[in-house]
Design a protein around this motif. Structure first.
Motif, PDB file in Angstrom:
ATOM      1  N   PHE A  25      67.200 -62.566  38.834  1.00 40.44           N
ATOM      2  CA  PHE A  25      68.203 -63.160  39.185  1.00 40.44           C
ATOM      3  C   PHE A  25      68.582 -62.726  40.183  1.00 40.44           C
ATOM      4  O   PHE A  25      68.102 -61.297  40.720  1.00 40.44           O
ATOM      5  N   GLU A  26      69.464 -63.115  41.326  1.00 43.86           N
ATOM      6  CA  GLU A  26      69.623 -62.782  42.615  1.00 43.86           C
ATOM      7  C   GLU A  26      70.866 -61.406  42.106  1.00 43.86           C
ATOM      8  O   GLU A  26      71.507 -61.894  40.910  1.00 43.86           O
ATOM      9  N   GLY A  27      70.980 -60.180  42.617  1.00 40.97           N
ATOM     10  CA  GLY A  27      71.447 -59.813  42.381  1.00 40.97           C
ATOM     11  C   GLY A  27      73.145 -59.488  43.884  1.00 40.97           C
ATOM     12  O   GLY A  27      72.986 -59.522  44.341  1.00 40.97           O
ATOM     13  N   LYS A  28      74.477 -59.276  42.759  1.00 40.75           N
ATOM     14  CA  LYS A  28      75.132 -58.769  43.957  1.00 40.75           C
ATOM     15  C   LYS A  28      76.504 -58.136  43.552  1.00 40.75           C
ATOM     16  O   LYS A  28      76.910 -57.411  43.102  1.00 40.75           O
ATOM     17  N   ALA A  29      76.273 -56.699  44.408  1.00 40.59           N
ATOM     18  CA  ALA A  29      76.806 -55.622  44.587  1.00 40.59           C
ATOM     19  C   ALA A  29      76.813 -54.811  43.425  1.00 40.59           C
ATOM     20  O   ALA A  29      77.052 -54.062  42.779  1.00 40.59           O
ATOM     21  N   ILE A  30      75.520 -55.013  42.774  1.00 37.96           N
ATOM     22  CA  ILE A  30      74.620 -54.433  41.148  1.00 37.96           C
ATOM     23  C   ILE A  30      73.416 -53.649  41.623  1.00 37.96           C
ATOM     24  O   ILE A  30      72.695 -54.288  42.615  1.00 37.96           O
ATOM     25  N   SER A  31      72.965 -52.751  40.828  1.00 38.39           N
ATOM     26  CA  SER A  31      71.941 -51.676  41.079  1.00 38.39           C
ATOM     27  C   SER A  31      70.760 -52.610  41.002  1.00 38.39           C
ATOM     28  O   SER A  31      70.831 -52.972  39.368  1.00 38.39           O
ATOM     29  N   ASP A  32      69.732 -52.417  40.692  1.00 45.68           N
ATOM     30  CA  ASP A  32      68.196 -52.972  40.472  1.00 45.68           C
ATOM     31  C   ASP A  32      68.535 -52.793  39.077  1.00 45.68           C
ATOM     32  O   ASP A  32      67.694 -53.017  38.276  1.00 45.68           O
ATOM     33  N   ASP A  33      68.580 -51.563  38.467  1.00 51.87           N
ATOM     34  CA  ASP A  33      68.374 -50.653  37.084  1.00 51.87           C
ATOM     35  C   ASP A  33      69.116 -51.404  36.239  1.00 51.87           C
ATOM     36  O   ASP A  33      69.026 -51.835  35.145  1.00 51.87           O
ATOM     37  N   ASN A  34      70.754 -52.151  36.740  1.00 49.81           N
ATOM     38  CA  ASN A  34      71.215 -52.317  35.882  1.00 49.81           C
ATOM     39  C   ASN A  34      70.771 -53.997  36.048  1.00 49.81           C
ATOM     40  O   ASN A  34      71.132 -54.286  34.429  1.00 49.81           O
ATOM     41  N   MET A  35      70.949 -54.568  36.863  1.00 48.59           N
ATOM     42  CA  MET A  35      70.260 -55.907  37.113  1.00 48.59           C
ATOM     43  C   MET A  35      69.061 -56.221  36.165  1.00 48.59           C
ATOM     44  O   MET A  35      68.707 -56.807  35.354  1.00 48.59           O
ATOM     45  N   THR A  36      68.039 -54.899  35.781  1.00 51.93           N
ATOM     46  CA  THR A  36      66.604 -55.167  35.357  1.00 51.93           C
ATOM     47  C   THR A  36      67.642 -55.355  33.600  1.00 51.93           C
ATOM     48  O   THR A  36      66.756 -55.858  32.922  1.00 51.93           O
ATOM     49  N   LEU A  37      68.318 -54.041  32.987  1.00 53.43           N
ATOM     50  CA  LEU A  37      68.855 -54.136  31.977  1.00 53.43           C
ATOM     51  C   LEU A  37      69.377 -55.845  31.614  1.00 53.43           C
ATOM     52  O   LEU A  37      68.981 -56.016  30.341  1.00 53.43           O
ATOM     53  N   LEU A  38      70.179 -56.151  32.855  1.00 53.12           N
ATOM     54  CA  LEU A  38      71.427 -57.235  32.300  1.00 53.12           C
ATOM     55  C   LEU A  38      70.063 -58.366  31.873  1.00 53.12           C
ATOM     56  O   LEU A  38      70.468 -59.666  31.084  1.00 53.12           O
ATOM     57  N   LEU A  39      69.304 -58.581  32.751  1.00 49.97           N
ATOM     58  CA  LEU A  39      68.328 -60.119  32.488  1.00 49.97           C
ATOM     59  C   LEU A  39      66.997 -59.519  31.268  1.00 49.97           C
ATOM     60  O   LEU A  39      66.939 -60.387  30.949  1.00 49.97           O
ATOM     61  N   ASP A  40      67.067 -57.875  30.980  1.00 54.04           N
ATOM     62  CA  ASP A  40      65.857 -57.708  30.089  1.00 54.04           C
ATOM     63  C   ASP A  40      66.592 -58.334  28.590  1.00 54.04           C
ATOM     64  O   ASP A  40      66.393 -58.493  27.618  1.00 54.04           O
ATOM     65  N   SER A  41      68.565 -58.542  28.679  1.00 54.66           N
ATOM     66  CA  SER A  41      68.659 -58.317  27.603  1.00 54.66           C
ATOM     67  C   SER A  41      69.332 -59.870  27.586  1.00 54.66           C
ATOM     68  O   SER A  41      68.826 -60.597  26.217  1.00 54.66           O
ATOM     69  N   LEU A  42      69.154 -61.158  28.484  1.00 57.37           N
ATOM     70  CA  LEU A  42      69.096 -62.008  28.197  1.00 57.37           C
ATOM     71  C   LEU A  42      67.654 -62.407  27.677  1.00 57.37           C
ATOM     72  O   LEU A  42      67.371 -63.724  27.161  1.00 57.37           O
ATOM     73  N   ILE A  43      67.062 -62.050  27.974  1.00 59.24           N
ATOM     74  CA  ILE A  43      65.454 -62.649  27.596  1.00 59.24           C
ATOM     75  C   ILE A  43      65.324 -62.011  26.682  1.00 59.24           C
ATOM     76  O   ILE A  43      64.910 -63.429  25.453  1.00 59.24           O
ATOM     77  N   SER A  44      65.564 -60.930  25.997  1.00 64.40           N
ATOM     78  CA  SER A  44      65.685 -60.739  24.170  1.00 64.40           C
ATOM     79  C   SER A  44      66.159 -61.217  23.610  1.00 64.40           C
ATOM     80  O   SER A  44      65.422 -61.810  22.446  1.00 64.40           O
ATOM     81  N   GLU A  45      67.287 -62.060  23.765  1.00 59.56           N
ATOM     82  CA  GLU A  45      68.064 -63.063  23.222  1.00 59.56           C
ATOM     83  C   GLU A  45      67.327 -64.658  23.128  1.00 59.56           C
ATOM     84  O   GLU A  45      67.233 -65.051  22.122  1.00 59.56           O
ATOM     85  N   LEU A  46      67.085 -64.482  24.112  1.00 59.42           N
ATOM     86  CA  LEU A  46      66.719 -65.714  24.341  1.00 59.42           C
ATOM     87  C   LEU A  46      65.111 -66.080  23.449  1.00 59.42           C
ATOM     88  O   LEU A  46      64.909 -66.928  22.620  1.00 59.42           O
ATOM     89  N   TYR A  47      64.783 -64.454  23.496  1.00 59.24           N
ATOM     90  CA  TYR A  47      62.820 -64.810  22.153  1.00 59.24           C
ATOM     91  C   TYR A  47      63.647 -65.086  20.534  1.00 59.24           C
ATOM     92  O   TYR A  47      63.338 -65.259  19.801  1.00 59.24           O
ATOM     93  N   LYS A  48      64.750 -64.272  20.272  1.00 59.64           N
ATOM     94  CA  LYS A  48      65.599 -64.380  18.417  1.00 59.64           C
ATOM     95  C   LYS A  48      66.597 -65.631  19.088  1.00 59.64           C
ATOM     96  O   LYS A  48      66.394 -65.450  17.177  1.00 59.64           O
ATOM     97  N   THR A  49      66.068 -66.351  19.618  1.00 64.27           N
ATOM     98  CA  THR A  49      66.698 -67.959  18.914  1.00 64.27           C
ATOM     99  C   THR A  49      65.616 -68.430  18.962  1.00 64.27           C
ATOM    100  O   THR A  49      65.767 -69.002  18.110  1.00 64.27           O
ATOM    101  N   ASN A  50      64.208 -68.361  19.441  1.00 61.07           N
ATOM    102  CA  ASN A  50      63.143 -69.105  18.348  1.00 61.07           C
ATOM    103  C   ASN A  50      62.329 -70.710  19.196  1.00 61.07           C
ATOM    104  O   ASN A  50      62.251 -71.192  18.125  1.00 61.07           O
TER     105      ASN A  50
END
Length: 174
Positions: A25-50
């Motif tokens: 994702f594009e990040g606006k005024a957000i750190s790379d570490d926080n971007m990674t956490l947020l994106l990983d959260s989305l991906i992880s939950e997409l896996y859980k939807t099966n």
């Protein structure tokens, strides 16, 4: 007999889960570490939807390098569709996370690669500490999968009030 086997193979291919790749994702005024956490959260939950066959970033990168495609860090719809076509992916998700003061905003779209149309767009915003948006990101994943999010996620997001026990209601009238 052979015809039935071929027919079953054809039906199962059509009933298979769609493939999905989530691009950075594009990040606006957000750190790379926080971007990674947020994106990983989305991906992880997409896996859980099966609901999808998830195509992981390292899988995409291998094929992209083999095809000599030059844009490994794709963050927009245009290159996402190009890469999706190269890889034979049915759907992609692109988007952005933005922090403005004490608010975090997620904007994301699921795009059908073949017809280049947006299938679903999701916008989520949370005012408060960054971690408060995580339940909303989880809900977005379920919205992309066109499934109802689990009740515990809705509770975490403050979108579900305490459940009333129907048995108490019926016991009063019994």
């Amino acid at each position: 007999m052979i015809f039935l086997s071929a027919l079953n193979a054809q039906i199962s291919r059509y009933d298979a889960k769609p493939t999905l790749a989530v691009f950075n994702f594009e990040g606006k005024a957000i750190s790379d570490d926080n971007m990674t956490l947020l994106l990983d959260s989305l991906i992880s939950e997409l896996y859980k939807t099966n609901a999808f066959i998830m195509v992981e970033e390292h899988q995409m990168n291998e094929i992209i390098l083999e095809q000599k495609y030059d844009n490994l860090d794709c963050r927009n719809q245009g290159c996402g569709i190009e890469i999706g076509m190269i890889l034979g992916i049915k759907n992609i998700i692109v988007g952005s996370f933005e922090q403005i003061a004490d608010s975090t905003i997620m904007k994301a779209s699921m795009i059908n690669v073949k017809n280049r149309e947006i299938k679903k767009s999701v916008n989520k915003a949370y005012q408060g500490k960054l971690e408060g948006i995580f339940p909303l990101i989880q809900i977005a994943a379920w919205e992309f999968s066109e499934l109802d999010p689990p009740r515990e996620i809705l509770k975490k997001a403050g979108l579900l009030t305490e459940e009333k026990n129907d048995d108490i209601f019926f016991n009063q009238w019994a």
